[in-house]
Design a protein around this motif. Structure first.
Motif, PDB file in Angstrom:
ATOM      1  N   TYR A  91       0.808  -1.103   0.045  1.00  0.00           N
ATOM      2  CA  TYR A  91       0.056   0.322   0.326  1.00  0.00           C
ATOM      3  C   TYR A  91       0.624   1.061  -0.379  1.00  0.00           C
ATOM      4  CZ  TYR A  91      -3.734  -2.908   1.391  1.00  0.00           C
ATOM      5  OH  TYR A  91      -4.794  -4.654   1.081  1.00  0.00           O
ATOM      6  N   PRO A  92       0.286   2.352  -0.190  1.00  0.00           N
ATOM      7  CA  PRO A  92       1.028   3.497  -0.876  1.00  0.00           C
ATOM      8  C   PRO A  92       1.777   4.002   1.219  1.00  0.00           C
ATOM      9  CG  PRO A  92      -1.286   3.886  -2.050  1.00  0.00           C
ATOM     10  CD  PRO A  92      -0.634   2.678  -0.674  1.00  0.00           C
ATOM     11  N   ILE A  93       2.414   4.427   1.521  1.00  0.00           N
ATOM     12  CA  ILE A  93       3.175   5.585   1.885  1.00  0.00           C
ATOM     13  C   ILE A  93       2.807   6.595   2.538  1.00  0.00           C
ATOM     14  CG2 ILE A  93       5.012   5.637   3.566  1.00  0.00           C
ATOM     15  CD1 ILE A  93       6.803   3.159   2.344  1.00  0.00           C
ATOM     16  N   GLU A  94       2.442   7.471   3.041  1.00  0.00           N
ATOM     17  CA  GLU A  94       2.174   8.789   3.279  1.00  0.00           C
ATOM     18  C   GLU A  94       2.896   8.895   4.580  1.00  0.00           C
ATOM     19  OE1 GLU A  94      -2.744   8.814   4.513  1.00  0.00           O
ATOM     20  OE2 GLU A  94      -3.134   8.110   2.550  1.00  0.00           O
ATOM     21  N   GLY A  95       3.512   9.691   4.420  1.00  0.00           N
ATOM     22  CA  GLY A  95       3.975  10.654   5.744  1.00  0.00           C
ATOM     23  C   GLY A  95       5.919  10.011   5.151  1.00  0.00           C
ATOM     24  N   GLU A  96       6.193   9.721   6.477  1.00  0.00           N
ATOM     25  CA  GLU A  96       7.978   9.276   6.971  1.00  0.00           C
ATOM     26  C   GLU A  96       7.537   7.371   5.994  1.00  0.00           C
ATOM     27  OE1 GLU A  96      10.367  10.629   7.375  1.00  0.00           O
ATOM     28  OE2 GLU A  96       9.034  12.394   7.084  1.00  0.00           O
ATOM     29  N   ALA A  97       8.977   7.126   5.301  1.00  0.00           N
ATOM     30  CA  ALA A  97       8.902   6.041   4.759  1.00  0.00           C
ATOM     31  C   ALA A  97      10.848   5.371   5.466  1.00  0.00           C
ATOM     32  CB  ALA A  97       8.803   5.821   3.884  1.00  0.00           C
ATOM     33  N   ARG A  98      10.671   4.248   6.330  1.00  0.00           N
ATOM     34  CA  ARG A  98      11.920   3.674   5.828  1.00  0.00           C
ATOM     35  C   ARG A  98      12.555   3.297   4.927  1.00  0.00           C
ATOM     36  NH1 ARG A  98      12.011  -0.946  10.009  1.00  0.00           N
ATOM     37  NH2 ARG A  98      10.604  -1.664   8.522  1.00  0.00           N
ATOM     38  N   ALA A 122      -3.091   1.088   6.750  1.00  0.00           N
ATOM     39  CA  ALA A 122      -3.022   1.298   5.426  1.00  0.00           C
ATOM     40  C   ALA A 122      -3.416   0.129   4.837  1.00  0.00           C
ATOM     41  CB  ALA A 122      -1.688   1.583   4.999  1.00  0.00           C
ATOM     42  N   LYS A 123      -3.471  -0.688   5.695  1.00  0.00           N
ATOM     43  CA  LYS A 123      -3.959  -1.834   5.021  1.00  0.00           C
ATOM     44  C   LYS A 123      -5.964  -1.251   5.423  1.00  0.00           C
ATOM     45  CE  LYS A 123      -1.334  -5.763   5.396  1.00  0.00           C
ATOM     46  NZ  LYS A 123      -0.898  -6.962   5.945  1.00  0.00           N
ATOM     47  N   ARG A 124      -6.334  -1.456   6.925  1.00  0.00           N
ATOM     48  CA  ARG A 124      -7.502  -0.532   7.288  1.00  0.00           C
ATOM     49  C   ARG A 124      -8.138  -0.050   6.309  1.00  0.00           C
ATOM     50  NH1 ARG A 124      -4.997  -2.666  12.287  1.00  0.00           N
ATOM     51  NH2 ARG A 124      -4.915   0.344  12.602  1.00  0.00           N
ATOM     52  N   LYS A 125      -7.586   0.871   6.338  1.00  0.00           N
ATOM     53  CA  LYS A 125      -7.599   1.968   5.506  1.00  0.00           C
ATOM     54  C   LYS A 125      -8.761   2.081   3.790  1.00  0.00           C
ATOM     55  CE  LYS A 125      -6.506   7.191   4.169  1.00  0.00           C
ATOM     56  NZ  LYS A 125      -5.481   7.934   4.323  1.00  0.00           N
ATOM     57  N   ARG A 126      -7.549   1.329   3.304  1.00  0.00           N
ATOM     58  CA  ARG A 126      -7.952   1.035   1.555  1.00  0.00           C
ATOM     59  C   ARG A 126      -9.361   0.047   1.476  1.00  0.00           C
ATOM     60  NH1 ARG A 126      -5.703   4.731  -1.591  1.00  0.00           N
ATOM     61  NH2 ARG A 126      -3.824   5.096  -0.505  1.00  0.00           N
TER      62      ARG A 126
END
Length: 51
Positions: A9-16, A42-46
């Motif tokens: 899923y897309p990363i919103e904000g900071e990414a490692r 992210a999974k729950r949001k999608r």
């Protein structure tokens, strides 16, 4: 937009960022959510957006 290597899923904000060991530079840098909870969120949001 960066996508999480773990959940897809897309990363919103900071990414490692995970830079693979490659002398030739043939492998791309991977990105992941900072924590496992961020992946789950992210999974729950999608899934909620689909409903």
């Amino acid at each position: 937009m960066k996508r999480c290597q773990t959940c897809g899923y897309p990363i919103e904000g900071e990414a490692r960022e995970i830079v693979p060991d490659s002398a030739s530079g043939a492998r791309a840098t991977m990105h992941r959510h900072p924590t496992a909870e961020d992946c789950a969120a992210a999974k729950r949001k999608r899934l909620a957006a689909r409903s």
